[in-house]
Design a protein around this motif. Structure first.
Motif, PDB file in Angstrom:
ATOM      1  N   GLU A 160     -12.957  12.654  16.550  1.00 36.92           N
ATOM      2  CA  GLU A 160     -12.226  13.810  16.020  1.00 36.92           C
ATOM      3  C   GLU A 160     -12.313  13.859  14.502  1.00 36.92           C
ATOM      4  OE1 GLU A 160      -8.261  13.757  17.506  1.00 36.92           O
ATOM      5  OE2 GLU A 160      -8.855  14.099  19.589  1.00 36.92           O
ATOM      6  N   ASP A 161     -12.190  12.694  13.851  1.00 35.34           N
ATOM      7  CA  ASP A 161     -12.329  12.640  12.392  1.00 35.34           C
ATOM      8  C   ASP A 161     -13.705  13.132  11.966  1.00 35.34           C
ATOM      9  OD1 ASP A 161      -9.783  11.700  11.970  1.00 35.34           O
ATOM     10  OD2 ASP A 161     -10.381   9.650  11.465  1.00 35.34           O
ATOM     11  N   CYS A 162     -14.740  12.654  12.634  1.00 31.60           N
ATOM     12  CA  CYS A 162     -16.115  13.038  12.276  1.00 31.60           C
ATOM     13  C   CYS A 162     -16.332  14.531  12.470  1.00 31.60           C
ATOM     14  CB  CYS A 162     -17.113  12.246  13.108  1.00 31.60           C
ATOM     15  SG  CYS A 162     -17.142  10.487  12.732  1.00 31.60           S
ATOM     16  N   TYR A 163     -15.844  15.058  13.591  1.00 31.42           N
ATOM     17  CA  TYR A 163     -16.015  16.494  13.869  1.00 31.42           C
ATOM     18  C   TYR A 163     -15.272  17.330  12.828  1.00 31.42           C
ATOM     19  CZ  TYR A 163     -15.857  20.992  16.218  1.00 31.42           C
ATOM     20  OH  TYR A 163     -15.974  22.332  16.505  1.00 31.42           O
ATOM     21  N   ALA A 164     -14.049  16.916  12.476  1.00 29.81           N
ATOM     22  CA  ALA A 164     -13.247  17.651  11.493  1.00 29.81           C
ATOM     23  C   ALA A 164     -13.920  17.636  10.123  1.00 29.81           C
ATOM     24  CB  ALA A 164     -11.841  17.060  11.412  1.00 29.81           C
ATOM     25  N   ARG A 220      -6.601   7.166   5.527  1.00 28.30           N
ATOM     26  CA  ARG A 220      -7.242   6.126   6.324  1.00 28.30           C
ATOM     27  C   ARG A 220      -7.377   4.861   5.487  1.00 28.30           C
ATOM     28  NH1 ARG A 220      -6.235   9.901   8.932  1.00 28.30           N
ATOM     29  NH2 ARG A 220      -7.479  10.998  10.526  1.00 28.30           N
ATOM     30  N   THR A 221      -7.222   3.715   6.122  1.00 32.24           N
ATOM     31  CA  THR A 221      -7.390   2.437   5.432  1.00 32.24           C
ATOM     32  C   THR A 221      -8.867   2.201   5.148  1.00 32.24           C
ATOM     33  OG1 THR A 221      -7.701   1.174   7.471  1.00 32.24           O
ATOM     34  CG2 THR A 221      -5.422   1.480   6.706  1.00 32.24           C
ATOM     35  N   GLN A 222      -9.155   1.173   4.370  1.00 32.75           N
ATOM     36  CA  GLN A 222     -10.552   0.881   4.053  1.00 32.75           C
ATOM     37  C   GLN A 222     -11.367   0.651   5.322  1.00 32.75           C
ATOM     38  OE1 GLN A 222     -11.853  -1.917   0.781  1.00 32.75           O
ATOM     39  NE2 GLN A 222     -12.584  -3.110   2.530  1.00 32.75           N
ATOM     40  N   ALA A 223     -10.846  -0.150   6.231  1.00 33.88           N
ATOM     41  CA  ALA A 223     -11.566  -0.440   7.475  1.00 33.88           C
ATOM     42  C   ALA A 223     -11.794   0.840   8.273  1.00 33.88           C
ATOM     43  CB  ALA A 223     -10.797  -1.458   8.306  1.00 33.88           C
ATOM     44  N   GLN A 224     -10.792   1.712   8.304  1.00 29.37           N
ATOM     45  CA  GLN A 224     -10.920   2.967   9.042  1.00 29.37           C
ATOM     46  C   GLN A 224     -11.920   3.902   8.377  1.00 29.37           C
ATOM     47  OE1 GLN A 224      -6.789   4.020   8.934  1.00 29.37           O
ATOM     48  NE2 GLN A 224      -6.304   2.932  10.832  1.00 29.37           N
ATOM     49  N   SER A 229       0.820  -1.210   0.000  1.00 26.19           N
ATOM     50  CA  SER A 229       0.000   0.000   0.000  1.00 26.19           C
ATOM     51  C   SER A 229       0.858   1.266   0.000  1.00 26.19           C
ATOM     52  CB  SER A 229      -0.896  -0.005   1.238  1.00 26.19           C
ATOM     53  OG  SER A 229      -1.588   1.219   1.361  1.00 26.19           O
ATOM     54  N   THR A 230       0.305   2.341  -0.568  1.00 26.89           N
ATOM     55  CA  THR A 230       0.959   3.649  -0.507  1.00 26.89           C
ATOM     56  C   THR A 230       0.205   4.607   0.415  1.00 26.89           C
ATOM     57  OG1 THR A 230      -0.206   4.128  -2.596  1.00 26.89           O
ATOM     58  CG2 THR A 230       2.140   3.594  -2.736  1.00 26.89           C
ATOM     59  N   ILE A 231      -0.760   4.086   1.159  1.00 24.41           N
ATOM     60  CA  ILE A 231      -1.545   4.922   2.067  1.00 24.41           C
ATOM     61  C   ILE A 231      -0.790   5.093   3.382  1.00 24.41           C
ATOM     62  CG2 ILE A 231      -3.743   5.201   3.263  1.00 24.41           C
ATOM     63  CD1 ILE A 231      -3.841   5.302   0.163  1.00 24.41           C
ATOM     64  N   THR A 232      -0.563   6.337   3.770  1.00 25.64           N
ATOM     65  CA  THR A 232       0.088   6.607   5.055  1.00 25.64           C
ATOM     66  C   THR A 232      -0.985   6.974   6.073  1.00 25.64           C
ATOM     67  OG1 THR A 232       0.434   8.927   4.437  1.00 25.64           O
ATOM     68  CG2 THR A 232       2.221   7.376   3.978  1.00 25.64           C
ATOM     69  N   VAL A 233      -0.900   6.361   7.244  1.00 20.90           N
ATOM     70  CA  VAL A 233      -1.915   6.536   8.285  1.00 20.90           C
ATOM     71  C   VAL A 233      -1.260   7.136   9.524  1.00 20.90           C
ATOM     72  CG1 VAL A 233      -3.606   5.338   9.732  1.00 20.90           C
ATOM     73  CG2 VAL A 233      -3.182   4.546   7.403  1.00 20.90           C
ATOM     74  N   PRO A 234      -1.865   8.167  10.138  1.00 13.61           N
ATOM     75  CA  PRO A 234      -1.310   8.743  11.369  1.00 13.61           C
ATOM     76  C   PRO A 234      -1.189   7.694  12.472  1.00 13.61           C
ATOM     77  CG  PRO A 234      -3.063  10.122  10.499  1.00 13.61           C
ATOM     78  CD  PRO A 234      -3.096   8.849   9.712  1.00 13.61           C
ATOM     79  N   GLN A 235      -0.238   7.929  13.359  1.00 20.13           N
ATOM     80  CA  GLN A 235      -0.014   6.965  14.434  1.00 20.13           C
ATOM     81  C   GLN A 235      -1.195   6.888  15.389  1.00 20.13           C
ATOM     82  OE1 GLN A 235       3.647   7.640  16.519  1.00 20.13           O
ATOM     83  NE2 GLN A 235       3.527   5.763  17.719  1.00 20.13           N
ATOM     84  N   TYR A 236      -1.808   8.036  15.651  1.00 22.30           N
ATOM     85  CA  TYR A 236      -2.928   8.066  16.593  1.00 22.30           C
ATOM     86  C   TYR A 236      -4.194   8.549  15.861  1.00 22.30           C
ATOM     87  CZ  TYR A 236       0.874   7.791  19.948  1.00 22.30           C
ATOM     88  OH  TYR A 236       1.996   7.398  20.633  1.00 22.30           O
ATOM     89  N   LEU A 237      -5.281   7.792  16.030  1.00 25.31           N
ATOM     90  CA  LEU A 237      -6.538   8.119  15.369  1.00 25.31           C
ATOM     91  C   LEU A 237      -7.672   8.178  16.381  1.00 25.31           C
ATOM     92  CD1 LEU A 237      -6.308   5.759  12.251  1.00 25.31           C
ATOM     93  CD2 LEU A 237      -5.956   8.225  12.276  1.00 25.31           C
TER      94      LEU A 237
END
Length: 314
Positions: A14-18, A40-44, A2-10
């Motif tokens: 916060e994602d929904c509010y943003a 974000r990955t597919q599951a995320q 994969s070439t998707i980079t995901v932050p260490q902390y999720l």
């Protein structure tokens, strides 16, 4: 890879509010949406969509559709689907309306494993209340149709072991069905390419080259034509070396006058989480330029930014 980079902390909330904040006011903060969903990955992504619905009472994909536009909208909506649903939607688009978009049809049916096709067929039926086989049967014809339907049956083995004696026999059978006779026995090509495992077909291709001095791909190009030729080549190339096949698809989508955004979006959204890192390496090796450089020169705005994010270039 994969070439998707995901932050260490999720944090889902916060994602929904943003995202909700990005949709507020006049115009959408597209860069903010991309910075979240493009990392974000597919599951995320599916978890974010579910949490957004629970938190704000609206379906995230519907809000994205109303806020985004044109190619960015299309790419983002496909990105938010799970893999089987996305392929099912792309297949439906390829065979609905006037004419058949054969590049997409071939690019999915001829490159997915039997296990993947099984799940895609289920997703297609759930979405459109008809079988994928019925849809393909009604929109294609001839040997091209026979090959696609044979692949959709899912009879290709997925075992890793190879019977080398059978592989050698298949190489000779393909020669006798094509270059070794006047006219072509297309049924032999369909049978072998639609039933043998990836490992087996890779060995068949190697034996063909050793025995007859050129690749199986060249033999297919010499003996067949049209969509049937393209479909056979896709099976061989995507089976034996997927990164090369998809690098070629990406290059073809951007070379020449204008960009085939449908193909570009299809390949990037379906391969970013699978093997895009290898595709990028093959692309650079084949064309002496990076995939990111070519995307940057052929697209613009936040659509460009999103595609570059998915291929790890932003």
């Amino acid at each position: 890879m994969s070439t998707i980079t995901v932050p260490q902390y999720l944090n889902l909330q916060e994602d929904c509010y943003a995202l909700h904040q990005a949709f507020k006011g006049i115009g959408c903060d597209e860069k903010r949406v991309i910075s979240i969903l493009g990392h974000r990955t597919q599951a995320q992504r599916l978890a974010v969509a579910d949490a957004y619905h629970r938190q704000f009472g609206e379906i995230l994909s519907h809000r994205l559709k109303s806020e985004l536009h044109n190619n960015l909208e299309r790419a983002m909506l496909l990105w938010m689907m799970d893999a089987a649903e996305r392929d099912a939607v792309l297949l439906h688009e390829s065979i609905s309306g006037l004419g058949t978009k054969d590049t997409a049809l071939i690019g999915i049916v001829c490159t997915r494993t039997p296990s993947q096709l099984y799940i895609i067929k289920q997703a297609y039926y759930n979405l459109y209340h008809r079988t994928l086989e019925h849809a393909v049967d009604g929109d294609t014809s001839g040997n091209y149709q026979k090959l696609l339907l044979a692949l959709l049956k899912g009879n290709r083995s997925e075992i890793l072991g190879v019977d080398r004696q059978l592989a050698m026999a298949d190489a000779h059978a393909l020669y006798k069905a094509g270059e070794g006779r006047l006219g072509t026995n297309e049924d032999t090509f369909i049978h072998i390419l639609a039933t043998r495992s990836a490992a087996h077909l890779t060995t068949v291709s190697q034996y063909y080259l050793q025995a007859f001095g050129h690749s199986l791909e060249k033999a297919i190009q010499k003996e067949t034509s049209g969509h049937f030729e393209n479909a056979l080549l896709a099976v061989v190339q995507a089976t034996c070396f997927p990164p090369r096949y998809f690098a070629q698809e990406l290059y073809k989508s951007m070379i020449g006058v204008g960009t085939n955004d449908s193909s570009l979006i299809r390949v990037i959204t379906t391969r970013a989480e699978i093997d895009m890192l290898y595709i990028k390496g093959e692309f650079s090796s084949m064309y002496n330029k990076t995939l990111e450089h070519m995307i940057a020169g052929d697209t613009s705005g936040n659509y460009k930014h999103f595609l570059l994010t998915l291929v790890g270039g932003a």
